[in-house]
Design an enzyme around this catalytic site. Sequence first.
Site, PDB file in Angstrom:
ATOM      1  N   LYS A 149      29.314  40.246  24.979  1.00 20.48           N
ATOM      2  CA  LYS A 149      29.004  39.876  26.372  1.00 20.48           C
ATOM      3  C   LYS A 149      29.780  40.846  27.262  1.00 20.48           C
ATOM      4  O   LYS A 149      30.978  40.705  27.465  1.00 20.48           O
ATOM      5  CB  LYS A 149      29.425  38.436  26.635  1.00 20.48           C
ATOM      6  CG  LYS A 149      29.582  38.029  28.115  1.00 20.48           C
ATOM      7  CD  LYS A 149      28.329  38.192  28.931  1.00 20.48           C
ATOM      8  CE  LYS A 149      28.575  37.755  30.376  1.00 20.48           C
ATOM      9  NZ  LYS A 149      29.446  38.679  31.134  1.00 20.48           N
TER      10      LYS A 149
ATOM     11  N   GLU B 128      43.538  38.309  25.216  1.00 19.90           N
ATOM     12  CA  GLU B 128      44.458  39.207  25.920  1.00 19.90           C
ATOM     13  C   GLU B 128      44.189  39.022  27.400  1.00 19.90           C
ATOM     14  O   GLU B 128      43.104  39.352  27.893  1.00 19.90           O
ATOM     15  CB  GLU B 128      44.213  40.658  25.477  1.00 19.90           C
ATOM     16  CG  GLU B 128      45.303  41.607  25.934  1.00 19.90           C
ATOM     17  CD  GLU B 128      44.878  42.429  27.133  1.00 19.90           C
ATOM     18  OE1 GLU B 128      45.358  42.087  28.243  1.00 19.90           O
ATOM     19  OE2 GLU B 128      44.108  43.373  26.990  1.00 19.90           O
TER      20      GLU B 128
ATOM     21  N   CYS C  11      45.794  45.422  33.347  1.00 23.75           N
ATOM     22  CA  CYS C  11      46.527  44.199  33.014  1.00 23.75           C
ATOM     23  C   CYS C  11      47.969  44.495  32.606  1.00 23.75           C
ATOM     24  O   CYS C  11      48.858  43.665  32.788  1.00 23.75           O
ATOM     25  CB  CYS C  11      45.811  43.437  31.910  1.00 23.75           C
ATOM     26  SG  CYS C  11      45.515  44.408  30.415  1.00 23.75           S
TER      27      CYS C  11
ATOM     28  N   GLU D 259      49.089  37.372  39.499  1.00 25.06           N
ATOM     29  CA  GLU D 259      48.533  38.701  39.267  1.00 25.06           C
ATOM     30  C   GLU D 259      47.557  39.074  40.378  1.00 25.06           C
ATOM     31  O   GLU D 259      46.591  38.363  40.652  1.00 25.06           O
ATOM     32  CB  GLU D 259      47.803  38.722  37.922  1.00 25.06           C
ATOM     33  CG  GLU D 259      47.272  40.102  37.557  1.00 25.06           C
ATOM     34  CD  GLU D 259      46.533  40.109  36.240  1.00 25.06           C
ATOM     35  OE1 GLU D 259      46.769  41.026  35.441  1.00 25.06           O
ATOM     36  OE2 GLU D 259      45.730  39.190  36.010  1.00 25.06           O
TER      37      GLU D 259
END
Length: 490
Positions: free
Chosen positions: A183, A258, A291, A389
């Site tokens: 996906k 992750e 990230c 974040e």
Amino acid sequence: MLNLEQRIKIAGVKVSPFQYIDGRRVLSKATFLNFSPIDGSILCEMSAADQSDVDAAVQAAYRAFPEWAALGSTGRGEYLRRLADIIEANAEKIAQVETADNGSLLAANLHFMVKRSAHNIRFFADWAEKLQGEGWDSNGIRYKVHYDPSGVTALITPWNAPFMLTTWKVGPALAAGNPIVIKPPEWAPLTCSLLADFAEEAGIPPGVINIVQGIGEVAGAELVNHPLVNRISFTGSTDTAKIIGSAAAKRIVPVSMELGGKSPFIIFADADMDAAVSHALAQFNNAGQVCLAGTRLLVEESIEKEFLEKFSQRAKQLKLGDPRQKEIRVGPLISQEHFDRVSGFVERAKREGAKPLFGGGPSKEQGGLFFEPTLFIDVPKDAEILKKEVFGPVLTFQTFKDEEEAIRMGNDTDYGLAATVFTGEETRGERVGQKLRAGTVWVNTYYARDLKAPFGGSKQSGIGREGGTHSFDFFCDVKTLSHKMGSFYH
């Protein structure tokens, strides 16, 4: 009637907008628009998968499983090495399409991301062949470890480096013997579509690789809830991970995740200042949409002035603009939705009392989705900008008095993906690195990733580790075969 062989031209490269299921292109009932973040133009209309498309993809993978698993690691490796060769041969095309689709730097895609993608495939093909056969004798029993394919595997990939991060999952999943359903990210799906063409060229059997494009709430949800999916590997946000984790828990499906980060970048007074500044600037790479970025700069008090002067001077020289131009160092954010999110974080930080030393808003010169590299100083201890974040070119600056405080501040986050330490003392690098809670700690370097090493996050930054044998611990059913020595007579 629509021609399923039709291709659209993206940066001069022909790309299919359709699903790839069971070795052929498939038209879905719905579509979605795909925009380029560089100028906001519509790149194409993509086919959007629904429940029936996802079911067809998973069923195709399920049917392909026995034959693909039976090839063994050596047989599968032949296909995968051909795929890696084809990726390398198409490096320019992949880089051009990726840049148009997600706004990342063309030079970085061409010289690093695509090369790393081919390496991902080759590495795991080679590693799989080394795994089988580990064994030992103990107390009259012979033990042997087997890595058995686990079955249909769902791979859900992010938009910040879609091609490279997809191959990071595709390599070990296929090498392990698992057929896959990918996906891709709806904000940058095009290079994953190219991957289907490359797989076909490599001769990979139908059903082994399937790609369902579409919206996460539809295609992604159907995929993670499908009863025939045996593994789920996801890279993305912590909030989305919670939804996926809940779905997987209902069927006890193993997941590897992750996720996000709020990583510290710690600089001690004895560090090589020029090296520390250079690597700190790298936190603006990909417009901060990384990230692993060390977005919290923690600097020893005695070098505060020197660091800020040097860092600010060099940061202001970073050129924003069209990522296809060689001199550009910061491109656009991925979408208007994400741009508004980053802007919201910055405006709230200002209201809380944080001060931008430079940057602090959208680029007036570039307009569009370009956001100025930003550094906040005088940040209140409990400010949101220190806790959540941002995923944009926004850093914070704080000082610490000593090693103990640096460690405490470094660990003062719900995340634990990575950390960076710059120091001139080897024992300190080792000592501080051991005390920081993060899946990866770099000392006097940044973004070094060897595929043998385990990779993943602690706390809210993820579940599990991938890389080297750790990838196969996840993508395989690891089995111990034990038999009594001397018990066979024929």
